[in-house]
Design an enzyme around this catalytic site. Structure first.
Site, PDB file in Angstrom:
ATOM      1  CD  GLU A  49     -24.087   3.224  -3.852  1.00 48.35           C
ATOM      2  OE1 GLU A  49     -24.847   2.631  -3.080  1.00 48.35           O
ATOM      3  OE2 GLU A  49     -23.004   3.724  -3.474  1.00 48.35           O
ATOM      4  CG  ASN A 105       2.392   0.277  -3.701  1.00 50.88           C
ATOM      5  OD1 ASN A 105       2.308  -0.620  -2.886  1.00 50.88           O
ATOM      6  ND2 ASN A 105       2.160   1.544  -3.416  1.00 50.88           N
ATOM      7  N   GLY A 106       1.225  -2.491  -6.659  1.00 60.17           N
ATOM      8  CA  GLY A 106       0.518  -2.780  -7.908  1.00 60.17           C
ATOM      9  C   GLY A 106       0.350  -4.271  -8.093  1.00 60.17           C
ATOM     10  CD  GLU A 142     -23.320   7.409   2.482  1.00 61.44           C
ATOM     11  OE1 GLU A 142     -22.931   6.837   1.469  1.00 61.44           O
ATOM     12  OE2 GLU A 142     -23.147   6.937   3.627  1.00 61.44           O
ATOM     13  NE  ARG A 178      -1.830   4.633   0.540  1.00 61.37           N
ATOM     14  CZ  ARG A 178      -2.438   5.010  -0.569  1.00 61.37           C
ATOM     15  NH1 ARG A 178      -2.811   6.247  -0.716  1.00 61.37           N
ATOM     16  NH2 ARG A 178      -2.671   4.150  -1.530  1.00 61.37           N
ATOM     17  CE  LYS A 196     -22.554   6.574  -1.640  1.00 62.76           C
ATOM     18  NZ  LYS A 196     -22.071   5.241  -1.457  1.00 62.76           N
ATOM     19  CB  CYS A 231      -0.856  -0.034   1.237  1.00 65.59           C
ATOM     20  SG  CYS A 231      -2.321   0.896   1.056  1.00 65.59           S
ATOM     21  CG  HIS A 259     -48.327   1.332  -9.323  1.00 62.10           C
ATOM     22  ND1 HIS A 259     -49.515   0.803  -9.742  1.00 62.10           N
ATOM     23  CD2 HIS A 259     -47.440   1.082 -10.309  1.00 62.10           C
ATOM     24  CE1 HIS A 259     -49.353   0.223 -10.919  1.00 62.10           C
ATOM     25  NE2 HIS A 259     -48.093   0.382 -11.293  1.00 62.10           N
ATOM     26  CE  LYS A 312     -15.326   3.403   4.296  1.00 59.44           C
ATOM     27  NZ  LYS A 312     -16.167   3.753   3.139  1.00 59.44           N
TER      28      LYS A 312
HETATM   29  C1  AGP Z   1     -22.031   3.587   1.900  1.00 67.03           C
HETATM   30  O1  AGP Z   1     -21.784   4.829   1.368  1.00 67.03           O
HETATM   31  C2  AGP Z   1     -22.302   3.534   3.323  1.00 67.03           C
HETATM   32  N1  AGP Z   1     -21.396   4.245   4.099  1.00 67.03           N
HETATM   33  C3  AGP Z   1     -22.805   2.220   3.889  1.00 67.03           C
HETATM   34  O2  AGP Z   1     -24.042   1.983   3.298  1.00 67.03           O
HETATM   35  C4  AGP Z   1     -21.936   0.952   3.755  1.00 67.03           C
HETATM   36  O3  AGP Z   1     -21.899   0.556   2.428  1.00 67.03           O
HETATM   37  C5  AGP Z   1     -22.532  -0.152   4.646  1.00 67.03           C
HETATM   38  O4  AGP Z   1     -22.483   0.251   5.986  1.00 67.03           O
HETATM   39  C6  AGP Z   1     -21.857  -1.475   4.473  1.00 67.03           C
HETATM   40  O5  AGP Z   1     -20.523  -1.424   4.842  1.00 67.03           O
HETATM   41  P1  AGP Z   1     -19.544  -2.598   4.467  1.00 67.03           P
HETATM   42  O6  AGP Z   1     -19.485  -2.636   2.977  1.00 67.03           O
HETATM   43  O7  AGP Z   1     -18.250  -2.231   5.082  1.00 67.03           O
HETATM   44  O8  AGP Z   1     -20.122  -3.863   5.002  1.00 67.03           O
END
Ligand code: AGP
Length: 612
Positions: free
Chosen positions: A485, A101-102, A492, A27, A489, A2, A508, A607
């Site tokens: 998706e 790296n790569g 959130e 990283r 995005k 990395c 509907h 995260k």
């Molecule tokens: C995505 O932008 C989110 N932060 C969230 O939905 C994420 O994808 C979800 O919590 C799953 O996480 P994971 O892929 O680490 O399991």
């Protein structure tokens, strides 16, 4: 992966190498190592685990005095993070040390050839072919040997190499993996990323693909892949250390969106045969008979990963003609799902630690199903507990909003679909080869969309100002999956209420919400469904909606009935999702910037959701 670093100068190399590596710790990595010239000896110290572990090891043995060396923190992708697989790698004679790296795509063929030439290998890594190749071609001049090597390897690399035979020289080369040379006072630094060297210098050369850097105490220079000198301008780093971690981008999310072409290429590359005719998932241990015996597939994940599963469902059902169900992990784990040994459960998770997804995996195994994990983190709980793992080689994803993890998950869905179709013979060899040709073009096509981000920025500034409260994303088929998706995005990171609807479902109930100026993002990349989507857009327009359309280049049908249009490069119709999501990521990003929200760490979110 990395992080790689190198030093040549009058100071003691070991503390500098360790310090540079520490700057890249954010990283993520699972093994670390350095190689230095200790007098006339080439000394290597490496281990699985953290840099502090390596540091303690070095301190116990006494830090050797050295003025040239290389170092690596590696996040294992293709192999287990063990001491033997840890970097740096050396050849048979231990005369050469290399960090890389790569991914060397043709390493298997090179390894077999080198073995016939008498070379023996100690690790499972692709990188180990590099020192052996250098050793093979070395005839007294390191840069000449490196030029020979880079003309033979395929794939991506940023590599650094030195030998005790030329103690006053360090050579590096790059292709499709970042590499910079930092310029100090009679000393030089090499690094995969600028933050590594910032405490020593702010002046650097940024190497381009095919370039080779040669560092000597009396001066450094850069050559092209033919060995001809390259004139380069010095890049002055103006950012502070925190900004430098983002490589000059304002936010990790933007950096990660821009890393997608590289991430997609890495995730694809070694899984496609060199003749581009078939998919090879060497890491998956399923036998052809087991693959033929599966009667159904379940996709399980949360949030973005769940959305990747929905794309997987559309695609795999179409290509493999096997029923695929998609479940939200938190539902799956408690609903007593119907599973048996002829069910393949695909759990998808960037972090590999999401509590609900992990519980779903355990539930699937308890019921005797075969579990394949698609994850980004080697050594994560999900990767350890699954029967098989298909890694997304996205590299560390730091922004809460997932971008490169999602698109690399889609690549894994495509690869899995093609692989199953190959084994179950539901597609012809020609059909598979055609899709592979299109797959290979995706990284470059993603780059083309990223190059047009200013257009999306303007749209975001025009349509997502603070007064905007609601927005809908609509589409049919694969476009509906991407709409989900796109809406996640946006919600959130901007806190705008966004929903995704199957375009045919609007009448509907949802139509009742449409009034003058209501913003809609309409995806129209599915050609067989386009006419239907266009009709839905016309119905929305008739009720006063403002519509931004997303269409393939050359479309006029959607363009004629929307207020704004974003065009995507053309690809195979089953692969459009990966292209369609890029403008939606960019739109969410620039909407968040316009509204001043916290892009990388949106409120209330984390995260990795490691609790239920
Ligand atoms: C995505 O932008 C989110 N932060 C969230 O939905 C994420 O994808 C979800 O919590 C799953 O996480 P994971 O892929 O680490 O399991």
């Amino acid at each position: 992966m990395c992080g790689i670093v190198g030093y040549l100068g009058s100071q003691s190399a070991v503390p500098i190498l360790l310090n540079c590596l520490k700057q890249l710790e954010y990283r993520g990595y699972d093994s670390a190592g350095i190689a230095i010239l200790n007098g006339d000896d080439l000394t290597v110290a490496k281990s699985a685990g953290k840099i502090s572990f390596l540091e303690n090891m070095l301190q116990e043995e006494g830090i050797p005095e050295s003025h040239v060396g290389i170092g690596h923190t590696r996040w294992a992708t293709q192999v287990r993070p063990t001491d033997l697989n840890s970097p740096p790698d050396t050849g048979c004679t231990s005369n050469f040390a290399v960090v890389h790296n790569g991914i060397i795509e043709n390493y298997q063929a090179i390894k077999e050839w080198l073995q016939k030439e008498g070379h023996s290998f100690v690790s499972e890594t692709d990188a180990e072919v590099l020192p052996h190749l250098v050793e093979h071609f070395y005839q007294g001049d390191l840069e000449t040997a490196v030029l020979e090597v880079i003309n033979r390897v395929e794939g991506s690399y940023a590599m650094m190499v030195f030998t005790h035979k030329e103690p006053r020289k360090l050579v590096a080369a790059r292709k499709d993996s970042p590499l910079i040379m930092g310029l100090g006072e009679k000393e030089y630094f090499l690094a995969s990323d600028i933050p590594a060297i910032l405490s020593y210098t702010r002046q650097a050369y940024i190497l381009e693909d095919g370039e080779v850097a040669v560092l000597k105490p009396e001066g450094a220079y850069i050559l092209d892949w033919k060995g001809l000198p390259v004139d380069k301008a010095i890049f002055k780093v103006e950012w502070d250390a925190a900004a430098a971690e983002k490589a000059g981008y304002d936010h990790f999310m933007r950096k990660e969106m821009h890393e997608q072409p590289r991430a997609l290429k890495d995730t694809l590359s070694s899984r496609i045969s060199l003749d581009n005719r078939y998919v090879q998932l060497n890491e998956v241990s399923l036998t052809p008979q087991q693959i033929k015996d599966f009667t159904r597939i379940k996709m399980v994940g949360c949030g973005t990963a769940y959305h990747a599963g929905i794309v997987g469902k559309y695609l795999i059902e179409k290509l493999v003609r096997i029923p695929v169900e998609v479940d939200i992990a938190s539902e799956f784990r408690y609903r007593d799902p119907l599973l048996d040994e002829r069910t393949l459960v695909v759990v998808i998770s960037q972090s590999g630690e999401t509590a609900d997804t992990l519980a779903a995996l355990r539930e699937a195994k308890r019921k005797g199903a075969r579990v394949l994990a698609v994850t980004n983190v080697v050594g994560s709980s999900i990767s350890r507990e699954a029967d098989d793992v298909l890694y997304t080689w996205a590299g560390p994803e730091i922004a809460v909003a997932s971008t490169k993890a999602y698109t690399t998950q889609l690549i894994c869905m495509y690869l899995l679909g093609l692989y199953l179709a190959q084994v179950r013979r539901t597609l012809s060899e020609e059909e598979i080869a055609t899709m592979i040709t299109h797959l290979r073009q995706l990284p470059q096509q993603v780059q083309m969309i990223l190059n047009r981000e200013q257009q999306i920025k303007k749209l975001a500034e025009t349509y997502t100002r603070s007064e905007l409260e609601n927005i809908f994303f609509i589409g049919r088929g694969l476009d509906y999956a991407v709409a989900m998706e796109g809406s996640l995005k946006l919600k959130e990171i901007t806190y705008i209420h966004a929903e995704a609807y199957a375009a045919g479902e609007l009448k509907h109930g949802t139509f009742a919400l449409i009034e003058e100026g209501f913003p809609i993002i309409a995806l129209g990349t599915q050609e067989s469904l386009l006419e239907k989507t266009v009709n839905n857009v016309k119905e929305l327009k008739a009720r006063g909606a403002t519509v931004i359309g997303l269409a393939l280049k050359g479309d006029t049908q959607l363009q004629e009935c929307v207020d704004e249009i974003i065009y995507l490069p053309r690809t195979h119709n089953d692969l459009t999702s990966i292209l369609a999501v890029i403008p939606l990521q960019l739109l969410a990003y620039y909407a968040a910037v316009t509204r001043g929200t916290n892009v990388d760490q949106p409120r209330n979110l984390t995260k990795a959701v490691t609790v239920e």
